[in-house]
Design an enzyme around this catalytic site. Structure first.
Site, PDB file in Angstrom:
ATOM      1  N   GLY B  12     118.901   1.504  57.978  1.00 41.83           N
ATOM      2  CA  GLY B  12     119.051   0.935  59.318  1.00 41.83           C
ATOM      3  C   GLY B  12     119.133  -0.576  59.245  1.00 41.83           C
ATOM      4  O   GLY B  12     119.447  -1.148  58.195  1.00 41.83           O
ATOM      5  N   GLU B 168     120.901   1.671  80.162  1.00 41.46           N
ATOM      6  CA  GLU B 168     122.292   1.646  79.724  1.00 41.46           C
ATOM      7  C   GLU B 168     122.931   3.029  79.824  1.00 41.46           C
ATOM      8  O   GLU B 168     124.085   3.172  80.233  1.00 41.46           O
ATOM      9  CB  GLU B 168     122.374   1.097  78.290  1.00 41.46           C
ATOM     10  CG  GLU B 168     122.114  -0.403  78.249  1.00 41.46           C
ATOM     11  CD  GLU B 168     121.898  -0.973  76.865  1.00 41.46           C
ATOM     12  OE1 GLU B 168     122.017  -2.199  76.724  1.00 41.46           O
ATOM     13  OE2 GLU B 168     121.604  -0.213  75.927  1.00 41.46           O
TER      14      GLU B 168
END
Lengths: 439, 439
Positions: B12, B168
């Site tokens: 990540g 979002e």
């Protein structure tokens, strides 16, 4: 006159084209996915050169500007000619006045359907994504084993079938494998990668002129593909294939041979050919049913010289257009001129700057044919957006050799198993989600 | 000096950044997928605005130019501190001198792990693709039922968690649903779509200034999102959620609340916080182990004011860079200056031309904040190619409201079930392949 109700089974090249040309009728277009796929480029998704969204379009979006077309996502289970309805797996039956049958085909395993699980084909987007995962996992696994044990087994991919799909897949795989993926797998030597193309007949691209077949063979071998001709596959196992008398060890076998029409056609109860295709009349209808048409890979339709037309996109599209025109004019059977197809030529790509083209008397190979192939394929991709995307992907790949779609997803747990039965297949449920290990 | 062997668990933001800055050490980067994901845009994949390949990069390609980095795709099962090895599911154990632990987190279900199957989260690309399928199938199913029965149930999506991901997702879903997908589903009325955002606390975007939270709330409600504050979810069932005393019927619940660190951290046997994160020392190491670092969502690291740093990409990247610098210089513990993080601000987008920004003393909302959000996110996307793709997708979508990634694949049969056990999850095998029907 009340508007006639047209049901179209299948949103491939044939069904989609028919729907686009049916401007008056009330149309229901049924597909088991929600999208149309540009099948000729599926092999590029399978080799991670393109992304699925580059070559597929949601059917609903395609028909947004055609309010007469309703899209239904479902599996057609059977066609009831007497009741004039199609029966679906999830939805209520849908009635029709006119029916266009265009369910497409799967690969033919020549009586060995059990081979499909071991040697998957390449007909749908799901197939392409599955092959992509298998390919990427095979490289990961080979790299891992080499790093740990120094094992010297070769990384072997066997592609069964020397037609355009097999040739394109073999060429694309060796390019991706040798040039693009090589640098990413430090423990693999490039010569360890073995791509074997198997063709039962005497030459690759049997639909082309023999001189072009020879050129394609030379190009494939120069790229490093091993081509085995004149030998059918006689056995497929999880650890390899038997080709003639030779056993080829491989855990990555891809099937690109033959077509078998959809079992849905059984429910029409009319004569079919050896591949399961319906022997249609000159107006593409079935016997005694002037308003049931069969097109695309499902139709055994004779060319002017008496040979059946091939199962390719241009034929399906022309058939869809013809049927739409008959329906739009509401022509009775005796006023229909027979369907005719003018061959506009054939193209097959082999690799970067390598293709063969056969357009009437013009036979070409090499870079020129490849440029033509690119132009034709981009031209036929629907919609500006995808054209730009595919062009930019190809340019990028041509310049960098970095294919852009090499993703493997992990396998999360705790989500419900979903299942679906397929009318055309066995009812096994399978996990096509990308996983670390292909069983 | 022999080169130190550094093992990094997780590709990540934290792990990838550490690997990029480790220019001398011999590095093994382990991830359970083969790619790095730009997590802040995952919600756009979940709503079909972007394609997976737009926001993910194969790790091998990212590290092509760094021959000191070896990429291994596997699951880490445990960390053996005394033997100095990490044990993997498929591969042989890998020895380390220095270890960087960055396995990331999953969502927190607050003691109700059984909710995960009913209310999936959004942490990985597999999650995003799964949510996309659920959303598309929900629209298909609602359209089908309306067409057949005229059923008047609303199409309700519940999003749990009012942080950036929830906001979002809610904004994106209502935009896609109302404006883009509406025309494609003729039997659905736009007002039938109901997007409910649930937040246990008193305001959305709790990490932002209260004035910006209020602006975000106003923007969401103006777009048509129903926001329910001050009530935690107390039950999740297949047919709905209980929020406070209210039962909300919905078969589409998405979880965007809380973080739970990876269970892999258990195997280190060191003190952790309530979310499972390891309480690291000022140099991001664990007690008594100056060469085992924990970064990203796995680290409970205190800010200068004594509060723990949030689990966001900029923090993880700075931590990765700091750890790489300590390793590159081979600094003994007493010569390391403590890790510090300077907040560079926060951004959250709500919808088209709607965002909030908080950068030091500057607080902005509306179009300006949205333009800033676009610039920052495109800037941080790695590589020219994806920047161009995402920019062109956004421009296209902004102009046409036609999201480009709305594909559902069929479910082929006859392929082997593959299975995989997850260290962080139960061992259930699931079929994430797109199917006609979400169970």
């Amino acid at each position: 006159m009340a508007r006639t109700k047209v049901v179209i089974i299948g949103g491939g090249f044939g069904g989609m084209t028919a729907a686009r040309f049916l401007r008056d009728a009330e149309v229901v277009l049924i597909d088991r996915t929600n999208h149309h796929v540009f099948q000729p480029l599926l092999y590029q998704v399978a080799t991670a050169a393109l992304s699925p969204t580059d070559i597929a379009w949601p059917l609903r979006t395609l028909f947004r500007s055609q309010p007469n077309v309703r899209v239904v996502m479902d599996d057609v289970v059977s066609i009831d000619r007497s009741a004039r309805v199609v029966r679906l797996r999830d939805s209520a039956p849908i009635a029709f006045d006119t029916l266009i049958v265009a369910p497409g085909s799967r690969h033919a395993y020549f009586g060995h359907d059990e081979w499909e699980a071991l040697a998957p084909g390449l007909k749908t987007m799901a197939d392409a994504v599955y092959l992509r995962e298998r390919m990427l996992l095979a490289f990961e696994e080979a790299e891992r084993q080499r790093a740990e044990t120094g094992m010297q087994d070769r990384l072997t991919f066997v592609i069964v079938g020397g037609g355009p799909t097999g040739v394109e897949l073999a060429g694309s795989l060796i390019e991706i494998g040798r040039k693009a993926m090589g640098p990413d797998y430090p423990h693999l030597r490039l010569e360890d990668l073995s791509i074997i193309l198997v063709e039962a007949g005497p030459r690759v691209l049997p639909g082309f002129d023999p001189a072009l077949s020879a050129k394609a063979l030379t190009a494939l071998e120069r790229m490093g593909v091993t081509v085995k001709l004149n030998n059918p596959v006689s056995a497929v196992r999880a650890d390899g294939v038997m080709v003639g008398n030779e056993w080829i060890p491989s855990t990555n076998v891809v099937w690109a041979a033959g077509n078998k029409a959809s079992p849905l056609l059984n429910t029409l109860a009319v004569p079919r050919d050896a591949n399961g295709r319906i022997k249609v009349r000159p107006d593409l209808t079935i016997p005694d049913e002037p308003w049931i048409f069969v097109i695309g890979d499902s139709a055994h339709c004779l060319d002017r010289d008496g040979s059946p037309l091939p199962g390719i996109a241009p034929v399906a599209m022309r058939e869809g257009q013809y049927v739409a025109s008959v329906i739009n004019q509401n022509l009775p059977p005796d006023q229909r001129s027979p369907f005719t197809y003018t061959d506009r030529g054939m193209l097959a790509t082999i690799g970067r700057a390598q293709a063969v083209a056969q357009i009437g008397p013009i036979h070409a190979s090499g870079f020129l044919a490849w440029a033509l192939w690119c132009i034709v394929h981009v031209f036929f991709l629907i919609g500006l957006r995808n054209r730009i995307r595919v062009m930019s992907e190809w340019t990028w790949y041509y310049l960098t050799f970095k294919p852009g779609a090499r993703l493997l997803f992990e396998q999360p747990a705790g989500r419900p198993h979903s299942s679906s039965t397929q009318q055309t297949e066995a009812t096994a449920v399978e996990d096509r989600a990308p996983t670390r290990r292909a069983a």
